[in-house]
Write a protein that holds these residues in place. Structure first.
Motif, PDB file in Angstrom:
ATOM      1  N   VAL A  15     -31.388   5.688  27.939  1.00 25.38           N
ATOM      2  CA  VAL A  15     -30.047   5.314  28.377  1.00 25.38           C
ATOM      3  C   VAL A  15     -30.237   4.573  29.696  1.00 25.38           C
ATOM      4  O   VAL A  15     -30.933   5.068  30.584  1.00 25.38           O
ATOM      5  N   PHE A  16     -29.650   3.395  29.835  1.00 26.71           N
ATOM      6  CA  PHE A  16     -29.895   2.616  31.041  1.00 26.71           C
ATOM      7  C   PHE A  16     -28.598   2.035  31.597  1.00 26.71           C
ATOM      8  O   PHE A  16     -27.582   1.938  30.906  1.00 26.71           O
ATOM      9  N   SER A  17     -28.653   1.683  32.852  1.00 33.44           N
ATOM     10  CA  SER A  17     -27.571   0.934  33.491  1.00 33.44           C
ATOM     11  C   SER A  17     -28.203  -0.104  34.399  1.00 33.44           C
ATOM     12  O   SER A  17     -29.330   0.073  34.893  1.00 33.44           O
ATOM     13  N   LEU A  18     -27.485  -1.190  34.615  1.00 32.35           N
ATOM     14  CA  LEU A  18     -27.902  -2.231  35.547  1.00 32.35           C
ATOM     15  C   LEU A  18     -27.048  -2.145  36.794  1.00 32.35           C
ATOM     16  O   LEU A  18     -25.870  -1.748  36.720  1.00 32.35           O
ATOM     17  N   ARG A  19     -27.620  -2.486  37.924  1.00 31.04           N
ATOM     18  CA  ARG A  19     -26.895  -2.340  39.175  1.00 31.04           C
ATOM     19  C   ARG A  19     -25.568  -3.099  39.110  1.00 31.04           C
ATOM     20  O   ARG A  19     -25.512  -4.248  38.652  1.00 31.04           O
ATOM     21  N   GLY A  20     -24.535  -2.389  39.521  1.00 33.70           N
ATOM     22  CA  GLY A  20     -23.213  -2.996  39.554  1.00 33.70           C
ATOM     23  C   GLY A  20     -22.413  -2.850  38.285  1.00 33.70           C
ATOM     24  O   GLY A  20     -21.226  -3.198  38.275  1.00 33.70           O
ATOM     25  N   ASP A  21     -23.000  -2.328  37.201  1.00 33.36           N
ATOM     26  CA  ASP A  21     -22.206  -2.196  35.980  1.00 33.36           C
ATOM     27  C   ASP A  21     -21.377  -0.915  36.012  1.00 33.36           C
ATOM     28  O   ASP A  21     -21.405  -0.152  36.985  1.00 33.36           O
ATOM     29  N   ASP A  22     -20.642  -0.651  34.947  1.00 32.58           N
ATOM     30  CA  ASP A  22     -19.676   0.450  34.942  1.00 32.58           C
ATOM     31  C   ASP A  22     -20.319   1.832  35.041  1.00 32.58           C
ATOM     32  O   ASP A  22     -19.652   2.797  35.423  1.00 32.58           O
ATOM     33  N   HIS A  23     -21.590   1.958  34.691  1.00 33.56           N
ATOM     34  CA  HIS A  23     -22.240   3.271  34.680  1.00 33.56           C
ATOM     35  C   HIS A  23     -23.210   3.470  35.844  1.00 33.56           C
ATOM     36  O   HIS A  23     -23.753   4.561  36.014  1.00 33.56           O
ATOM     37  N   TRP A  24     -23.426   2.428  36.624  1.00 26.68           N
ATOM     38  CA  TRP A  24     -24.443   2.482  37.675  1.00 26.68           C
ATOM     39  C   TRP A  24     -24.227   3.644  38.640  1.00 26.68           C
ATOM     40  O   TRP A  24     -25.140   4.436  38.896  1.00 26.68           O
ATOM     41  N   GLN A  25     -23.036   3.774  39.183  1.00 26.23           N
ATOM     42  CA  GLN A  25     -22.794   4.790  40.197  1.00 26.23           C
ATOM     43  C   GLN A  25     -22.930   6.199  39.631  1.00 26.23           C
ATOM     44  O   GLN A  25     -23.475   7.090  40.281  1.00 26.23           O
ATOM     45  N   GLN A  26     -22.440   6.417  38.406  1.00 29.67           N
ATOM     46  CA  GLN A  26     -22.599   7.727  37.776  1.00 29.67           C
ATOM     47  C   GLN A  26     -24.069   8.076  37.600  1.00 29.67           C
ATOM     48  O   GLN A  26     -24.479   9.219  37.837  1.00 29.67           O
ATOM     49  N   HIS A  27     -24.853   7.110  37.188  1.00 27.07           N
ATOM     50  CA  HIS A  27     -26.279   7.357  37.008  1.00 27.07           C
ATOM     51  C   HIS A  27     -26.963   7.621  38.340  1.00 27.07           C
ATOM     52  O   HIS A  27     -27.829   8.493  38.443  1.00 27.07           O
ATOM     53  N   LEU A  28     -26.569   6.900  39.351  1.00 29.64           N
ATOM     54  CA  LEU A  28     -27.142   7.106  40.679  1.00 29.64           C
ATOM     55  C   LEU A  28     -26.774   8.486  41.219  1.00 29.64           C
ATOM     56  O   LEU A  28     -27.586   9.154  41.870  1.00 29.64           O
ATOM     57  N   ASP A  29     -25.573   8.940  40.932  1.00 33.16           N
ATOM     58  CA  ASP A  29     -25.072  10.202  41.482  1.00 33.16           C
ATOM     59  C   ASP A  29     -25.785  11.433  40.932  1.00 33.16           C
ATOM     60  O   ASP A  29     -25.709  12.511  41.543  1.00 33.16           O
ATOM     61  N   VAL A  30     -26.448  11.337  39.778  1.00 34.49           N
ATOM     62  CA  VAL A  30     -27.135  12.512  39.241  1.00 34.49           C
ATOM     63  C   VAL A  30     -28.565  12.623  39.765  1.00 34.49           C
ATOM     64  O   VAL A  30     -29.259  13.595  39.480  1.00 34.49           O
TER      65      VAL A  30
END
Length: 216
Positions: free
Chosen positions: A67-82
């Motif tokens: 599962v991945f996210s790119l910086r600035g996309d809709d899931h980035w902050q949630q992924h960073l927060d965990v």
């Protein structure tokens, strides 16, 4: 999708020396914490994950999932927060965040009852190694992190109970160590490895000095 995805002029680290001849890529790959906060194309992520897709696995079950996210996309902050705060403090500058999970109980052939896999984590580790090397080959670096809130991450990622979250990975353009806090700055260099003679045995297991005295 473009075929030439290598970042032009990407620096390689040549601080390591192998005891025996190996491909330079293995020495160039390491795990920096300093990244430049730059986006990169989705095609780069796909190329890195394509390399992971070709990793070997028991019975070719390929139990890994990303599962991945790119910086600035809709899931980035949630992924960073965990991520644990210490990891998030530098991973926030990466270009992509990946989460690697492995399937604990893979499907069984025919009418065979499903059985827990003994190799799901081992196989996922092979996929991680190949993606890390592909990132390096393209002029980027990847840093795997176990400092995760695993329970919260499983919820955020909507991970089924049949999967085990293995690791998080930050990928990006290597930055300058001076951007890091002093404590991390001192550690921002490719690490060494135990001598090969401490890691191998011929015929039967032989404890190494590091194993015997409990040291590293």
């Amino acid at each position: 999708m473009p075929t030439n995805l290598r970042r032009p002029g990407a620096p390689h680290t040549a601080h390591r020396v192998s005891a025996y001849p190996i491909e330079p890529l293995f020495l160039q790959r390491w795990s920096p914490r300093a990244f430049l906060p730059r986006p990169f194309p989705l095609a780069v992520v796909y190329s890195i994950l394509e390399a992971a897709r070709w990793a070997p696995s028991a019975h070719n079950l390929q139990p890994w999932r990303f599962v991945f996210s790119l910086r600035g996309d809709d899931h980035w902050q949630q992924h960073l927060d965990v991520l644990h705060p210490g990891n998030a403090s530098w991973a926030q500058n990466a270009s992509a965040l990946l989460f690697l999970a492995s399937q604990i109980v893979p499907p069984a052939p025919g009418n065979t009852p499903p059985q827990p896999s003994r190799t799901h984590s081992f196989d996922a580790g092979a996929a991680w190694a190949q993606l890390a090397l592909q990132a390096t080959a393209l002029g980027y670096q990847a840093h795997a992190m176990a400092g995760i809130d695993f329970d919260r991450a499983a919820v955020i990622l909507r991970l089924p109970e049949s999967y085990r979250l293995e690791i998080a990975v930050a990928i990006g353009v290597q930055g300058d160590a001076t951007q890091l806090p002093p404590a991390l700055r001192e550690r921002e260099h490719p690490s060494a490895r135990h001598p090969l003679e401490e890691l191998i045995s011929r015929g039967v297991f032989t404890p190494s000095p590091a194993t015997t005295d409990g040291g590293m």
